[in-house]
Enzyme design. Structure first.
Site, PDB file in Angstrom:
ATOM      1  N   SER A 146       0.905  -1.282  -0.065  1.00  0.00           N
ATOM      2  CA  SER A 146       0.132   0.070   0.064  1.00  0.00           C
ATOM      3  C   SER A 146       0.936   1.280   0.031  1.00  0.00           C
ATOM      4  CB  SER A 146      -0.836  -0.064   0.998  1.00  0.00           C
ATOM      5  OG  SER A 146      -1.570   1.274   1.270  1.00  0.00           O
ATOM      6  N   LYS A 172      -0.883  -0.888  -4.705  1.00  0.00           N
ATOM      7  CA  LYS A 172      -2.200  -0.196  -4.175  1.00  0.00           C
ATOM      8  C   LYS A 172      -1.836   1.049  -3.808  1.00  0.00           C
ATOM      9  CE  LYS A 172      -4.718   0.158   0.003  1.00  0.00           C
ATOM     10  NZ  LYS A 172      -5.526  -0.679   1.105  1.00  0.00           N
ATOM     11  N   LYS A 174      -2.810   4.951  -2.538  1.00  0.00           N
ATOM     12  CA  LYS A 174      -3.935   5.670  -2.084  1.00  0.00           C
ATOM     13  C   LYS A 174      -4.165   6.982  -2.903  1.00  0.00           C
ATOM     14  CE  LYS A 174      -4.269   3.931   2.019  1.00  0.00           C
ATOM     15  NZ  LYS A 174      -5.430   3.241   2.668  1.00  0.00           N
ATOM     16  N   ASP A 200      -7.086   2.916  -3.468  1.00  0.00           N
ATOM     17  CA  ASP A 200      -7.842   3.024  -2.288  1.00  0.00           C
ATOM     18  C   ASP A 200      -7.935   4.643  -1.959  1.00  0.00           C
ATOM     19  OD1 ASP A 200      -9.140   2.852   0.191  1.00  0.00           O
ATOM     20  OD2 ASP A 200      -7.139   1.977   1.051  1.00  0.00           O
ATOM     21  N   GLU A 225     -11.072   0.906  -4.042  1.00  0.00           N
ATOM     22  CA  GLU A 225     -11.152   0.726  -2.527  1.00  0.00           C
ATOM     23  C   GLU A 225     -12.047   1.979  -2.093  1.00  0.00           C
ATOM     24  OE1 GLU A 225      -7.916  -0.914  -0.658  1.00  0.00           O
ATOM     25  OE2 GLU A 225      -8.883  -0.744   1.388  1.00  0.00           O
ATOM     26  N   ASP A 250     -14.179  -1.384   2.176  1.00  0.00           N
ATOM     27  CA  ASP A 250     -13.038  -1.502   3.271  1.00  0.00           C
ATOM     28  C   ASP A 250     -13.828  -0.904   4.369  1.00  0.00           C
ATOM     29  OD1 ASP A 250     -11.324  -1.441   5.346  1.00  0.00           O
ATOM     30  OD2 ASP A 250      -9.640  -0.251   4.064  1.00  0.00           O
ATOM     31  N   LYS A 274     -10.461  -7.043   6.809  1.00  0.00           N
ATOM     32  CA  LYS A 274      -9.617  -6.781   8.063  1.00  0.00           C
ATOM     33  C   LYS A 274     -10.356  -7.158   9.222  1.00  0.00           C
ATOM     34  CE  LYS A 274      -7.916  -2.527   6.055  1.00  0.00           C
ATOM     35  NZ  LYS A 274      -7.848  -0.813   6.059  1.00  0.00           N
ATOM     36  N   GLY A 302      -4.773  -4.354   5.640  1.00  0.00           N
ATOM     37  CA  GLY A 302      -3.741  -4.384   6.601  1.00  0.00           C
ATOM     38  C   GLY A 302      -4.001  -2.863   7.446  1.00  0.00           C
TER      39      GLY A 302
HETATM   40  O1  OSB Z   1      -7.624   1.679   4.042  1.00  0.00           O
HETATM   41  O2  OSB Z   1      -6.379   0.141   3.699  1.00  0.00           O
HETATM   42  C1  OSB Z   1      -6.570   1.092   4.323  1.00  0.00           C
HETATM   43  C2  OSB Z   1      -3.573   1.380   6.832  1.00  0.00           C
HETATM   44  C3  OSB Z   1      -4.252   2.278   7.819  1.00  0.00           C
HETATM   45  C4  OSB Z   1      -5.599   2.710   7.644  1.00  0.00           C
HETATM   46  C5  OSB Z   1      -6.389   2.067   6.570  1.00  0.00           C
HETATM   47  C6  OSB Z   1      -5.574   1.593   5.447  1.00  0.00           C
HETATM   48  C7  OSB Z   1      -4.362   1.205   5.785  1.00  0.00           C
HETATM   49  C8  OSB Z   1      -3.713   0.454   4.279  1.00  0.00           C
HETATM   50  C9  OSB Z   1      -2.711  -0.471   4.755  1.00  0.00           C
HETATM   51  O3  OSB Z   1      -3.672   1.046   3.527  1.00  0.00           O
HETATM   52  C10 OSB Z   1      -1.361  -0.495   5.021  1.00  0.00           C
HETATM   53  C11 OSB Z   1      -0.791  -1.767   5.527  1.00  0.00           C
HETATM   54  O4  OSB Z   1      -1.043  -2.511   6.415  1.00  0.00           O
HETATM   55  O5  OSB Z   1       0.079  -2.158   4.407  1.00  0.00           O
HETATM   56 MG    MG Z   2      -8.630   0.858   2.635  1.00  0.00          MG
END
Ligand code: OSB
Ligand code: MG
Length: 387
Positions: A146, A172, A174, A200, A225, A250, A274, A302
């Site tokens: 991510s 992935k 953001k 995401d 996402e 999510d 999750k 995660g």
């Molecule tokens: O939206 O998936 C999410 C981390 C903290 C809060 C929300 C998210 C995330 C991540 C995953 O994107 C990061 C990881 O643990 O590898």
């Molecule tokens: Mg997410």
């Protein structure tokens, strides 16, 4: 024969401070360090004998920015509400934790941490790995990464190239309104057409953004996402009709029942599972089973976990319905040093599923002590003491 139920003799709540190797920015904020709540339980077999220890990790962040939970609140609810219920219930096994706490609303991450600790102890007592307990079907799982929001496209591309070089099989990204389309285009150009790629939004868009989000269709993304706020299930269903790229939920998915409804409404074409967000690994398995029956692909999300949570996630993601790579990156993606002896590594793009008894980790106790910021002990009478 090993005992099947246990009494919680003692609980320790430990807070640790873990700096991140690089800031992690999402549409809801930036993190540079994590303040993590760990739960340690000591269980006594109901037939008597030696106590056995188990550990859980609470994935609540420092602020209520991803969901309503936050680490200080999680610690409070564990001490004052969850543990008193759990200890009053008498001898239990891991499967009893969620039903025992069901009358207390919300707080899935706090509940999940307790269930994890009991499960870890139970599996250690039974000499069983989490993967075996779950019926996992794979020994290795593909590893995705991510990637946070970056100020400039150059910085983003340098970060993505580094992760590609590390061998991650799926990127992935953001996203948030503004830089989204340009950055997706630039990353797709960098990684080429064949590297699995998804985005995401962490709820950063609105129902009226369908036309805008449709522009992502040309970049051949695996999924988008959580584009909309978590309570907007109908909005996600409409978006799923408007946009060709599959919509993945999510934040919206907090239980198996809610996931079933979201699927039926056409709002959830792919599910991010999750365990903390849904109240524990056992509920996570129920969501996996339901999605598998409905033909909805799932992957394991995660929450920047340490080696405790990541080990358990790797076992969960080895179930057969996890057909997409999860956010189960190497420990070094977030932490210079982990609190476990055998941190997760990525070899040829894959993570090995742990096979040792328990959730799948051994703690590095000396290092754990150096990152510990507070310890609270709670005995079986509910007496709370600073350790
Ligand atoms: O939206 O998936 C999410 C981390 C903290 C809060 C929300 C998210 C995330 C991540 C995953 O994107 C990061 C990881 O643990 O590898
Ligand atoms: Mg997410």
């Amino acid at each position: 024969m090993s005992a099947t139920v246990w009494t919680i003799e003692h609980v320790e709540l430990r807070r640790i401070a873990m700096p991140l190797v690089t800031p992690f920015r999402t549409s809801f904020g930036s993190q540079t360090e994590r303040d993590i709540l760990l739960v340690r339980v000591e269980l006594m077999p109901s037939g008597g004998g030696e106590t056995i220890e188990g550990w859980g990790e609470c994935v609540a962040l420092a602020e209520p920015s991803y969901s309503p939970e936050y680490v200080e609140g999680a610690q409070h609810v564990v001490i004052h509400h969850l543990l008193p219920r759990l200890t009053a219930a008498g001898p239990i096994e891991a499967a009893d934790v969620a039903p025992t706490l069901a009358k207390l609303h919300g707080h899935p991450m706090a509940k999940a941490a307790l269930e994890m600790a009991v499960l870890d102890a139970q599996l250690r007592a039974q000499g069983q790995s989490f993967a075996t307990f779950l019926g996992a079907t794979r020994t290795h799982i593909p590893s995705g990464v991510s990637v946070g929001i970056h100020d400039t496209t150059d910085e983003l591309l340098a970060a993505v190239q580094g992760y590609v070089d590390d061998g991650y099989v799926r990127i992935k990204l953001k996203i948030e309104p503004g830089s989204d389309i340009d950055q997706v285009a630039a990353v797709r150009e960098l990684i080429g057409p064949d590297t699995p790629f998804q985005v995401d939004a962490n709820t950063a868009y609105r129902r009226t953004d369908g036309t805008h989000l449709r522009r992502l269709d040309e970049y051949d993304l695996l999924l988008i996402e959580q584009p909309l706020p978590e309570d907007d299930i109908i909005g996600h269903a409409r978006l799923a009709d408007e946009v060709a790229t599959p919509i993945c939920l999510d934040e919206s998915l907090t239980s198996a029942a809610g996931t079933a409804d979201a699927i039926e409404l056409g709002a959830c074409e792919i599910a991010n599972i999750k365990p903390g967000r849904v109240g524990g690994y056992l509920e996570a398995v129920r969501i996996h089973d339901l999605c598998r029956a409905k033909g909805v692909p799932v992957w394991c999300g995660g929450m920047l976990e340490t080696g405790i949570g990541r080990a358990a996630n790797a076992a969960l993601a080895a179930l057969p319905g996890f057909t997409l790579p999860g956010d189960i990156s190497a420990s070094t993606r977030f932490y210079a040093q982990d609190i476990v002896i055998d941190p997760i590594t990525v070899v040829d793009g894959h993570v090995r599923v742990p096979t040792i008894p328990g959730l799948g980790f051994e703690l590095d106790r000396a290092f754990l002590d150096t990152v510990t910021t507070s310890r609270i002990g709670i005995d079986r009478h509910g007496t709370v003491a600073s350790l």
